[in-house]
Design an enzyme around this catalytic site. Structure first.
Site, short mmCIF file in Angstrom:
data_model
loop_
_atom_site.label_atom_id
_atom_site.label_comp_id
_atom_site.label_asym_id
_atom_site.label_seq_id
_atom_site.Cartn_x
_atom_site.Cartn_y
_atom_site.Cartn_z
N GLY A 1 -2.88 0.07 6.49
CA GLY A 1 -1.19 0.17 6.70
C GLY A 1 -0.71 -0.74 5.77
N VAL A 2 0.32 -1.39 6.22
CA VAL A 2 1.15 -2.10 5.32
C VAL A 2 0.31 -3.57 5.14
CG1 VAL A 2 2.49 -3.23 7.28
CG2 VAL A 2 3.57 -3.15 4.94
N ASP A 3 -0.36 -3.82 6.05
CA ASP A 3 -1.29 -5.12 5.66
C ASP A 3 -2.29 -5.01 4.41
OD1 ASP A 3 -2.51 -7.68 7.71
OD2 ASP A 3 -3.57 -6.78 6.10
N SER B 1 4.71 -2.47 13.95
CA SER B 1 4.04 -1.74 15.45
C SER B 1 4.16 -0.46 15.48
CB SER B 1 4.51 -2.35 16.61
OG SER B 1 4.23 -3.58 16.89
N THR B 2 4.92 0.37 14.42
CA THR B 2 4.85 1.96 14.64
C THR B 2 3.89 2.59 14.08
OG1 THR B 2 6.43 2.14 12.68
CG2 THR B 2 7.42 1.69 14.93
N GLY B 3 2.71 2.03 13.31
CA GLY B 3 1.67 2.67 12.53
C GLY B 3 0.34 2.65 13.51
N TYR C 1 -0.49 0.50 15.57
CA TYR C 1 -0.15 -0.16 16.95
C TYR C 1 0.68 0.89 17.91
CZ TYR C 1 -2.13 -4.78 15.85
OH TYR C 1 -2.83 -5.75 15.76
N ILE D 1 7.03 -1.58 0.31
CA ILE D 1 7.49 -2.93 0.68
C ILE D 1 6.88 -3.90 -0.45
CG2 ILE D 1 5.90 -3.94 2.22
CD1 ILE D 1 8.22 -5.07 3.70
N ASN E 1 -2.49 -8.41 12.25
CA ASN E 1 -2.95 -8.56 13.21
C ASN E 1 -3.50 -9.84 13.61
OD1 ASN E 1 -5.73 -9.49 12.18
ND2 ASN E 1 -5.91 -7.18 11.60
P1 ADP Z 1 1.19 -1.90 12.78
O1 ADP Z 1 -0.43 -1.93 12.97
O2 ADP Z 1 1.90 -2.78 13.17
O3 ADP Z 1 1.60 -0.52 13.71
P2 ADP Z 1 1.22 -0.32 10.30
O4 ADP Z 1 0.64 -1.18 9.17
O5 ADP Z 1 -0.02 0.40 10.74
O6 ADP Z 1 1.21 -1.59 11.32
O7 ADP Z 1 2.18 0.38 10.16
C1 ADP Z 1 3.56 -0.20 10.30
C2 ADP Z 1 4.64 0.84 9.34
O8 ADP Z 1 4.19 0.39 7.90
C3 ADP Z 1 4.25 2.11 9.26
O9 ADP Z 1 5.56 3.11 9.62
C4 ADP Z 1 3.56 2.39 8.05
O10 ADP Z 1 3.81 3.65 7.54
C5 ADP Z 1 4.26 1.40 7.27
N1 ADP Z 1 3.59 1.24 5.97
C6 ADP Z 1 2.27 1.60 5.29
N2 ADP Z 1 2.46 1.05 4.13
C7 ADP Z 1 3.43 0.62 3.66
C8 ADP Z 1 3.99 -0.04 2.69
N3 ADP Z 1 3.32 -0.12 1.50
N4 ADP Z 1 5.58 -0.35 2.62
C9 ADP Z 1 6.25 -0.07 3.83
N5 ADP Z 1 5.65 0.33 4.94
C10 ADP Z 1 4.46 0.72 4.85
#
Ligand code: ADP
Length: 186
Positions: free
Chosen positions: A38-40, A127-129, A131, A17, A30
């Site tokens: 993760g994405v954050d 939420s699918t990582g 969380y 993303i 969070n």
């Molecule tokens: P949450 O804590 O809301 O579950 P996470 O970041 O752990 O968030 O995961 C949410 C989703 O984002 C997962 O499917 C993870 O694989 C995905 N993710 C991780 N890095 C990226 C990225 N750079 N771009 C898009 N999606 C990502």
């Protein structure tokens, strides 16, 4: 995969993303907006320290961000001029309003983008990582909420992209879209 809802488009793609060329990317944050994995983590690494500084300012002024709410910062070094930070629910088995809270996270992110008069927005799978929300269930909530939003009149948003990081998440969202959308992909 791409769907049309009136003149608006709704796209599913696999990727990262942080490289999206849209007006806003959404961060699955969070409630302390503290940065994590993760994405954050990926968004803060790619966007640079100014995003975290804005997050700190927001939390020190307004307190923690409740689950299902959304706030915006600028995009720092990202292509996207804005990042919308939202907090999805932690999965506790499904009996703790998880679907309502997940729908709120998507809806409030879209409303935040509308408030900024933005045209395009990209979402990760909230939420699918870490969380732990099962992706089959989360993808249905995500797509139903976006479909409902794009079906309403008088929206500035005309393009919503779901950027799914891994193949199994992408496949789940494609299945959910086939279930939820009444028309075939474009
Ligand atoms: P949450 O804590 O809301 O579950 P996470 O970041 O752990 O968030 O995961 C949410 C989703 O984002 C997962 O499917 C993870 O694989 C995905 N993710 C991780 N890095 C990226 C990225 N750079 N771009 C898009 N999606 C990502």
């Amino acid at each position: 995969m791409q769907y049309l809802i009136g003149k608006r488009t709704f796209v599913l793609e696999q990727g990262d993303i942080t490289t999206q060329m849209v007006d806003a990317i959404v961060n699955a944050a969070n409630s302390r907006l503290m940065g994590g994995g993760g994405v954050d983590g990926a968004i803060h690494r790619a966007g640079g320290p100014s995003i975290m500084q804005e997050c700190r300012d927001i939390v020190s002024q307004y307190g923690r961000l409740p689950t299902g709410e959304a706030v915006s910062t600028t995009g720092g070094n990202l292509h996207a001029p804005y990042v919308i930070h939202t907090v999805g629910p932690i999965w506790h088995g499904g009996g703790n309003d998880e679907p309502l809270l997940l729908a709120s996270a998507y809806r409030n992110s879209l409303l935040r983008a509308e408030h900024l008069r933005l045209v395009s927005i990209a979402f990760p799978s909230i939420s699918t990582g870490a969380y732990g929300y099962p992706v089959g269930k989360a993808s249905m909530v995500a797509i139903e909420t976006v479909k409902e939003f794009l079906t309403a009149s008088a929206r500035s948003i005309s393009k919503v992209v779901f950027v799914l990081f891994d193949t199994s998440t992408y496949t789940s969202y494609c299945h959910a879209a086939r279930e939820v959308m009444s028309t075939p992909p474009h």
